[in-house]
Write an enzyme that holds these catalytic residues in place. Structure first.
Site, PDB file in Angstrom:
ATOM      1  N   TYR A 137      20.597 -21.304  52.681  1.00 31.01           N
ATOM      2  CA  TYR A 137      19.726 -21.267  51.493  1.00 31.01           C
ATOM      3  C   TYR A 137      19.917 -19.953  50.748  1.00 31.01           C
ATOM      4  O   TYR A 137      20.115 -19.926  49.524  1.00 31.01           O
ATOM      5  CB  TYR A 137      18.259 -21.456  51.904  1.00 31.01           C
ATOM      6  CG  TYR A 137      17.286 -21.085  50.808  1.00 31.01           C
ATOM      7  CD1 TYR A 137      17.189 -21.841  49.641  1.00 31.01           C
ATOM      8  CD2 TYR A 137      16.470 -19.954  50.926  1.00 31.01           C
ATOM      9  CE1 TYR A 137      16.305 -21.475  48.627  1.00 31.01           C
ATOM     10  CE2 TYR A 137      15.583 -19.584  49.922  1.00 31.01           C
ATOM     11  CZ  TYR A 137      15.512 -20.349  48.773  1.00 31.01           C
ATOM     12  OH  TYR A 137      14.649 -19.983  47.765  1.00 31.01           O
ATOM     13  N   LYS A 171      21.457 -18.927  46.806  1.00 26.41           N
ATOM     14  CA  LYS A 171      20.821 -18.077  45.783  1.00 26.41           C
ATOM     15  C   LYS A 171      21.756 -16.932  45.392  1.00 26.41           C
ATOM     16  O   LYS A 171      21.876 -16.591  44.207  1.00 26.41           O
ATOM     17  CB  LYS A 171      19.488 -17.524  46.313  1.00 26.41           C
ATOM     18  CG  LYS A 171      18.414 -18.569  46.467  1.00 26.41           C
ATOM     19  CD  LYS A 171      17.936 -19.065  45.120  1.00 26.41           C
ATOM     20  CE  LYS A 171      17.008 -20.246  45.226  1.00 26.41           C
ATOM     21  NZ  LYS A 171      16.654 -20.862  43.956  1.00 26.41           N
ATOM     22  N   SER A 228      15.518 -15.131  44.885  1.00 25.72           N
ATOM     23  CA  SER A 228      14.634 -14.867  46.023  1.00 25.72           C
ATOM     24  C   SER A 228      15.013 -13.552  46.685  1.00 25.72           C
ATOM     25  O   SER A 228      16.197 -13.191  46.729  1.00 25.72           O
ATOM     26  CB  SER A 228      14.791 -16.018  47.019  1.00 25.72           C
ATOM     27  OG  SER A 228      14.198 -15.699  48.240  1.00 25.72           O
TER      28      SER A 228
HETATM   29  P1  NAD Z   1       9.448 -26.834  44.805  1.00 29.29           P
HETATM   30  O1  NAD Z   1      10.255 -27.617  45.785  1.00 29.29           O
HETATM   31  O2  NAD Z   1       7.987 -27.040  44.778  1.00 29.29           O
HETATM   32  O3  NAD Z   1      10.022 -27.045  43.337  1.00 29.29           O
HETATM   33  C1  NAD Z   1      11.373 -27.323  43.072  1.00 29.29           C
HETATM   34  C2  NAD Z   1      11.416 -28.543  42.158  1.00 29.29           C
HETATM   35  O4  NAD Z   1      12.776 -28.835  41.828  1.00 29.29           O
HETATM   36  C3  NAD Z   1      10.821 -29.791  42.799  1.00 29.29           C
HETATM   37  O5  NAD Z   1       9.876 -30.353  41.910  1.00 29.29           O
HETATM   38  C4  NAD Z   1      12.025 -30.712  43.005  1.00 29.29           C
HETATM   39  O6  NAD Z   1      11.650 -32.072  42.867  1.00 29.29           O
HETATM   40  C5  NAD Z   1      12.955 -30.247  41.906  1.00 29.29           C
HETATM   41  N1  NAD Z   1      14.392 -30.455  42.161  1.00 29.29           N
HETATM   42  C6  NAD Z   1      15.089 -30.151  43.258  1.00 29.29           C
HETATM   43  N2  NAD Z   1      16.383 -30.447  43.101  1.00 29.29           N
HETATM   44  C7  NAD Z   1      16.517 -30.973  41.848  1.00 29.29           C
HETATM   45  C8  NAD Z   1      17.606 -31.468  41.095  1.00 29.29           C
HETATM   46  N3  NAD Z   1      18.855 -31.526  41.579  1.00 29.29           N
HETATM   47  N4  NAD Z   1      17.377 -31.917  39.836  1.00 29.29           N
HETATM   48  C9  NAD Z   1      16.117 -31.894  39.315  1.00 29.29           C
HETATM   49  N5  NAD Z   1      15.055 -31.450  39.983  1.00 29.29           N
HETATM   50  C10 NAD Z   1      15.247 -30.977  41.245  1.00 29.29           C
HETATM   51  O7  NAD Z   1       9.794 -25.279  45.072  1.00 29.29           O
HETATM   52  P2  NAD Z   1       9.079 -23.974  44.499  1.00 29.29           P
HETATM   53  O8  NAD Z   1       8.402 -23.305  45.631  1.00 29.29           O
HETATM   54  O9  NAD Z   1       8.349 -24.302  43.271  1.00 29.29           O
HETATM   55  O10 NAD Z   1      10.371 -23.107  44.156  1.00 29.29           O
HETATM   56  C11 NAD Z   1      10.938 -23.127  42.869  1.00 29.29           C
HETATM   57  C12 NAD Z   1      12.186 -22.252  42.888  1.00 29.29           C
HETATM   58  O11 NAD Z   1      11.843 -20.934  43.317  1.00 29.29           O
HETATM   59  C13 NAD Z   1      13.267 -22.741  43.841  1.00 29.29           C
HETATM   60  O12 NAD Z   1      14.528 -22.542  43.230  1.00 29.29           O
HETATM   61  C14 NAD Z   1      13.111 -21.832  45.044  1.00 29.29           C
HETATM   62  O13 NAD Z   1      14.328 -21.661  45.731  1.00 29.29           O
HETATM   63  C15 NAD Z   1      12.675 -20.537  44.387  1.00 29.29           C
HETATM   64  N6  NAD Z   1      11.912 -19.672  45.290  1.00 29.29           N
HETATM   65  C16 NAD Z   1      10.809 -20.177  45.919  1.00 29.29           C
HETATM   66  C17 NAD Z   1      10.096 -19.356  46.800  1.00 29.29           C
HETATM   67  C18 NAD Z   1       8.918 -19.895  47.571  1.00 29.29           C
HETATM   68  O14 NAD Z   1       8.558 -19.303  48.609  1.00 29.29           O
HETATM   69  N7  NAD Z   1       8.264 -20.965  47.137  1.00 29.29           N
HETATM   70  C19 NAD Z   1      10.503 -18.034  47.014  1.00 29.29           C
HETATM   71  C20 NAD Z   1      11.622 -17.553  46.319  1.00 29.29           C
HETATM   72  C21 NAD Z   1      12.325 -18.391  45.465  1.00 29.29           C
HETATM   73  C1  WQD Z   2       5.864 -15.013  56.681  1.00 27.14           C
HETATM   74  C2  WQD Z   2       5.482 -14.294  57.961  1.00 27.14           C
HETATM   75  C3  WQD Z   2       6.579 -15.163  59.917  1.00 27.14           C
HETATM   76  C4  WQD Z   2       4.611 -19.070  59.763  1.00 27.14           C
HETATM   77  C5  WQD Z   2      10.285 -17.522  53.434  1.00 27.14           C
HETATM   78  C6  WQD Z   2      11.726 -17.879  53.166  1.00 27.14           C
HETATM   79  C7  WQD Z   2      12.294 -16.981  52.105  1.00 27.14           C
HETATM   80  C8  WQD Z   2      11.432 -17.004  50.838  1.00 27.14           C
HETATM   81  C9  WQD Z   2      10.024 -16.698  51.171  1.00 27.14           C
HETATM   82  C10 WQD Z   2      12.249 -18.665  49.308  1.00 27.14           C
HETATM   83  C11 WQD Z   2       6.674 -14.031  58.881  1.00 27.14           C
HETATM   84  C12 WQD Z   2       5.089 -15.373  60.004  1.00 27.14           C
HETATM   85  C13 WQD Z   2       5.040 -17.785  59.518  1.00 27.14           C
HETATM   86  C14 WQD Z   2       3.804 -19.314  60.909  1.00 27.14           C
HETATM   87  C15 WQD Z   2       3.878 -16.973  61.440  1.00 27.14           C
HETATM   88  N1  WQD Z   2      11.438 -18.284  50.207  1.00 27.14           N
HETATM   89  N2  WQD Z   2       4.680 -16.751  60.330  1.00 27.14           N
HETATM   90  N3  WQD Z   2       3.469 -18.241  61.692  1.00 27.14           N
HETATM   91  O1  WQD Z   2       9.826 -15.980  56.371  1.00 27.14           O
HETATM   92  O2  WQD Z   2       9.006 -14.303  54.686  1.00 27.14           O
HETATM   93  O3  WQD Z   2      10.199 -16.211  53.907  1.00 27.14           O
HETATM   94  O4  WQD Z   2       9.563 -17.586  52.206  1.00 27.14           O
HETATM   95  O5  WQD Z   2      13.135 -18.065  48.780  1.00 27.14           O
HETATM   96  O6  WQD Z   2      13.576 -17.433  51.839  1.00 27.14           O
HETATM   97  O7  WQD Z   2      12.452 -17.710  54.384  1.00 27.14           O
HETATM   98  O8  WQD Z   2       7.878 -16.539  54.828  1.00 27.14           O
HETATM   99  O9  WQD Z   2       5.743 -17.678  55.131  1.00 27.14           O
HETATM  100  O10 WQD Z   2       7.700 -18.386  56.573  1.00 27.14           O
HETATM  101  O11 WQD Z   2       6.615 -16.179  56.994  1.00 27.14           O
HETATM  102  O12 WQD Z   2       3.553 -16.045  62.188  1.00 27.14           O
HETATM  103  O13 WQD Z   2       3.401 -20.449  61.188  1.00 27.14           O
HETATM  104  O14 WQD Z   2       4.592 -15.124  58.703  1.00 27.14           O
HETATM  105  O15 WQD Z   2       7.098 -14.826  61.169  1.00 27.14           O
HETATM  106  O16 WQD Z   2       6.446 -12.786  59.523  1.00 27.14           O
HETATM  107  P1  WQD Z   2       9.269 -15.722  55.064  1.00 27.14           P
HETATM  108  P2  WQD Z   2       6.975 -17.313  55.862  1.00 27.14           P
END
Ligand code: NAD
Ligand code: WQD
Length: 343
Positions: free
Chosen positions: A150, A154, A126
């Site tokens: 978190y 990562k 991330s």
């Molecule tokens: P998600 O929660 O929808 O998917 C994660 C999946 O992993 C879920 O289905 C959950 O049931 C499963 N899981 C969790 N712990 C587990 C374990 N110990 N064993 C087996 N399964 C397990 O999340 P997502 O949004 O699809 O994110 C996927 C990956 O991408 C995550 O690692 C997250 O940190 C990373 N990521 C997500 C975002 C985002 O904004 N969605 C941004 C950057 C990175």
């Molecule tokens: C986006 C913008 C808020 C909600 C998160 C995780 C980060 C990564 C990506 C996993 C910001 C604003 C939000 C609301 C708002 N995930 N906002 N009202 O903060 O960039 O990042 O997702 O790795 O780790 O922290 O995403 O969607 O929460 O916010 O005004 O109800 O929207 O302040 O500027 P963020 P977000």
């Protein structure tokens, strides 16, 4: 022979969209997920979309013996590792469960890979590993400086994978740093289904549009950005999924371990998201300006040039498509996967 890919967390939001693209690209898939944040229905729908069932094992990565049994039971050529917890706020309230699930889960997976000579790995990292970046656009060379548990998990996992790749000849890994994934599959059959009140912007905006909440809380309009609201690099989840297909192909060419940003390279403000979402839904989505959210940064977006060079990949969808597809999913599945489970 088809390449078999183990997808951890494949029932989740990004994992399910990636399963679709991997299956369409001809990969044979084995999904493991403990369903702690997802529904089995999702993989049924993935199977419908790709025209064949997806092999699924309900399993927690930390159940090491179960994982070893799975590896022993079939050939696995590469792993795409999504499984983990992802909510920043929860990680601050309950850091141990984040270190346990994310870090210990990954160590268990790496041990199983090592024991079974599986040496190809794509990891879901991330942009949050950077914390407060020194400048934008953010390059992969920006130091890791996470500011919450978190993000620390990562950054730690990236380091663990780098060490493991350095220690074992033949291992290759790509650490994909996602920016802000949004949107849904254009079929509206799979999408993001957050449990409880969404904390991320796009799902909250769509819940307001659907009438579930009265207005969007805009967290601050006094940042030094073009309209004062926070700027992020929103990326369509289907583009992100295709980035994983490109990454698996690139693993054959890349040596060692490399971090790569997956973003569009463009930043959009909160007000721009609300405006574009309003066009998608066909009426103005109400919002109110409120105080800044603690821990937020003003602006972050990717330098996406390394992904273009190394993966031959770039994002294709714009914010209009992201809002259209996210809204379509929300409209047709107002309660996410639960709506179809109960009918
Ligand atoms: P998600 O929660 O929808 O998917 C994660 C999946 O992993 C879920 O289905 C959950 O049931 C499963 N899981 C969790 N712990 C587990 C374990 N110990 N064993 C087996 N399964 C397990 O999340 P997502 O949004 O699809 O994110 C996927 C990956 O991408 C995550 O690692 C997250 O940190 C990373 N990521 C997500 C975002 C985002 O904004 N969605 C941004 C950057 C990175
Ligand atoms: C986006 C913008 C808020 C909600 C998160 C995780 C980060 C990564 C990506 C996993 C910001 C604003 C939000 C609301 C708002 N995930 N906002 N009202 O903060 O960039 O990042 O997702 O790795 O780790 O922290 O995403 O969607 O929460 O916010 O005004 O109800 O929207 O302040 O500027 P963020 P977000």
């Amino acid at each position: 022979m088809m390449t078999t890919v183990l997808v951890t967390g494949g029932a989740g939001y990004i994992g399910s969209h990636t399963c679709v693209e991997l299956a369409l690209a001809g990969y044979d898939l084995v999904v493991v997920d403990n369903l702690s944040n997802s529904w089995p229905e999702t993989l049924d729908r993935v199977g419908e979309l790709v025209g064949r069932p997806i092999q699924f094992h309900r399993l927690d990565l930390r159940e090491h013996h179960d994982l070893l049994n799975l590896f022993a039971s079939r050939r696995i050529d590469a792993v795409v590792h999504f499984a983990g917890f992802k909510a920043v706020g929860d990680s601050v309230r309950d850091p141990l469960s984040y270190y346990d699930n994310n870090v210990a889960g990954t160590v268990s997976l790496l041990k199983a890979m090592l024991r079974n000579d599986v040496a190809r790995l794509i990891f879901s990292s991330s942009c949050t590993v950077h914390g407060l970046p020194r400048s934008v656009p953010v390059t992969e060379g920006e130091p890791r400086n996470p500011v919450n548990p978190y993000g620390c998990t990562k950054a730690m996992i990236e380091r663990i994978i780098e060490d493991q790749v350095a220690a074992t000849s033949g291992w290759r890994a790509l650490l994909l740093r996602y920016f802000n994934p949004v949107g849904a599959h254009p079929s509206a059959r799979i999408g993001e289904d957050p449990i409880g009140i969404p904390t991320n912007l796009m799902p909250y905006v769509m819940k307001v549009a659907s009438g579930k909440y009265p207005y969007v809380h805009v967290f601050g309009d006094d940042y030094r950005t073009r309209d004062g609201t926070g700027v992020r690099d929103y990326i369509h989840v289907v583009d992100l999924a295709k980035g994983h297909v490109a990454a698996l192909h690139a693993l054959e060419r890349v040596d060692g371990c490399q971090a790569i940003n997956l973003g569009t390279g463009r930043g959009c403000s909160v007000l721009e998201v609300i405006s574009e979402a309003s066009k998608a839904v066909g009426f103005p989505i109400p919002y109110r300006i409120e105080g800044r959210r603690p821990g937020d940064i003003a602006e972050i977006y990717a330098d996406a040039s390394l992904a273009a060079d190394v993966l031959g990949w770039q994002a294709e969808h714009d914010l209009t498509a992201m809002c259209r597809d996210h809204w379509n999913w929300q409209r047709k599945n107002p309660d996410g996967y639960r709506s179809s489970i109960s009918t």
